[in-house]
Design an enzyme around this catalytic site. Structure first.
Site, PDB file in Angstrom:
ATOM      1  CG  HIS A 269      -5.366  18.935 -24.585  1.00 14.23           C
ATOM      2  ND1 HIS A 269      -6.723  18.772 -24.468  1.00 14.23           N
ATOM      3  CD2 HIS A 269      -4.841  18.686 -23.360  1.00 14.23           C
ATOM      4  CE1 HIS A 269      -7.008  18.444 -23.214  1.00 14.23           C
ATOM      5  NE2 HIS A 269      -5.889  18.390 -22.526  1.00 14.23           N
TER       6      HIS A 269
ATOM      7  CD  GLU B  42      -3.758  14.772 -21.168  1.00  9.79           C
ATOM      8  OE1 GLU B  42      -3.845  15.145 -19.996  1.00  9.79           O
ATOM      9  OE2 GLU B  42      -4.104  15.477 -22.123  1.00  9.79           O
TER      10      GLU B  42
HETATM   11  P1  PGA Z   1      -7.748  16.881 -16.041  1.00 10.08           P
HETATM   12  O1  PGA Z   1      -7.198  17.410 -17.454  1.00 10.08           O
HETATM   13  O2  PGA Z   1      -6.555  16.715 -15.148  1.00 10.08           O
HETATM   14  O3  PGA Z   1      -8.683  17.979 -15.573  1.00 10.08           O
HETATM   15  O4  PGA Z   1      -8.445  15.613 -16.301  1.00 10.08           O
HETATM   16  C1  PGA Z   1      -6.033  16.874 -17.993  1.00 10.08           C
HETATM   17  C2  PGA Z   1      -5.800  17.481 -19.354  1.00 10.08           C
HETATM   18  O5  PGA Z   1      -6.768  17.743 -20.076  1.00 10.08           O
HETATM   19  O6  PGA Z   1      -4.644  17.696 -19.749  1.00 10.08           O
END
Ligand code: PGA
Length: 275
Positions: free
Chosen positions: A105, A177
């Site tokens: 992550h 992401e």
């Molecule tokens: P968020 O986080 O939806 O609060 O932007 C997503 C993540 O870090 O997986």
């Protein structure tokens, strides 16, 4: 088709929605929250729901959870199975407790300096222990502004999957992401990423998988989108071709909002099937 392959195929037909609770909720609060969710969330065959609480809460929640309704994910773990690694928890210790584990992550990469070598070892450790790794990849704001997104995705995918065979890849999930879209806390405003950016990144991911493992693998691997997903944006992100699910942070900490996200994922996939 053996049992394992059939499971993977079935999983591929479903939307996968993962709620990442990050470092929020203690054991008691996590248990109460799961209880609340279990009352309101309807089980749909086309949506797989995964909850990623703090490591501390995983074991008690594993006894409480109905696995037909929710699966559990670890947010992190160490890649060795056992040994002199004070303070760490291994994938082999998580075996039987979680079905999924986040790997790499952006908060692990950027706050805890995890590199591709750590990450590839973790992907392999998860697979070795029968846990589906969710390999998180994505570019920073600076990399985005410098048009380096595709290079970053290429490097993070190649680095993260270096120890994984084609057969093992069937267990792997990829989560794209953009780091700049991940919310910085409950009060921060959601960042809406343009569909064009998401489409282009998801295409780059699948084309790199094709390059590494072939066309079939590129088509069947589950690719999620994550970063500021809310109940308002869920349908838009899931409508993007090649997005098989979502990794949700902040919005997964509100039971009603998370339930709305799940319901929209269910409705969205019904519309897609008809269309
Ligand atoms: P968020 O986080 O939806 O609060 O932007 C997503 C993540 O870090 O997986």
């Amino acid at each position: 088709m053996d049992k394992h392959k059939r499971f993977i195929k079935m999983a591929g037909d479903k939307k996968l929605i993962i709620g990442n609770w990050k470092m929020n909720l203690n054991i008691g609060e996590a248990s109460l929250f799961l209880h609340k969710l279990s009352k309101i969330v309807k089980t749909h065959r086309d949506v797989e729901v995964v909850l990623a609480p703090t490591t501390l809460a995983l074991q008690p929640l594993s006894l409480q959870v109905n696995l037909k309704q929710f699966k559990l994910a670890a947010q992190n773990f160490y890649w060795r199975d056992s040994g002199t690694y004070t303070g760490e928890v291994s994938a082999s210790q998580l075996r039987g407790i979680v079905q999924y584990a986040l790997v790499g992550h952006s908060e692990r990469r950027h706050v805890f300096n995890e590199n591709d070598k750590d990450i590839r070892s973790k992907v392999a450790a998860a697979v070795r222990n029968g846990i589906r790794p969710v390999l998180c990849i994505g570019e920073t704001a600076w990399e985005h502004a410098s048009n380096e997104t595709h290079d970053v995705l290429h490097d993070q995918l190649t680095g993260g999957l270096a120890n994984i065979t084609s057969e093992e890849l069937e267990q792997v999930v990829i989560a794209y992401e953009p780091v700049w879209a991940i919310s910085a806390g409950q009060d921060s405003k959601p960042v809406n990423v343009s569909p064009t950016d998401v489409i282009s990144a998801i295409k780059a991911v699948r084309s790199q998988i094709e390059h590494l493992y072939g066309k079939k693998a590129a088509e069947s691997i589950q690719v999620l989108y994550g970063g500021s997903v809310t109940s308002d944006s869920v349908a838009d992100y899931l409508a993007i071709s090649g997005v098989d699910g979502l990794l949700v942070g902040g919005a997964s900490l509100n039971a009603n909002t998370f339930n709305e996200i799940l319901e929209k994922a269910h409705k969205g996939s019904k519309v897609a099937k008809k269309g």
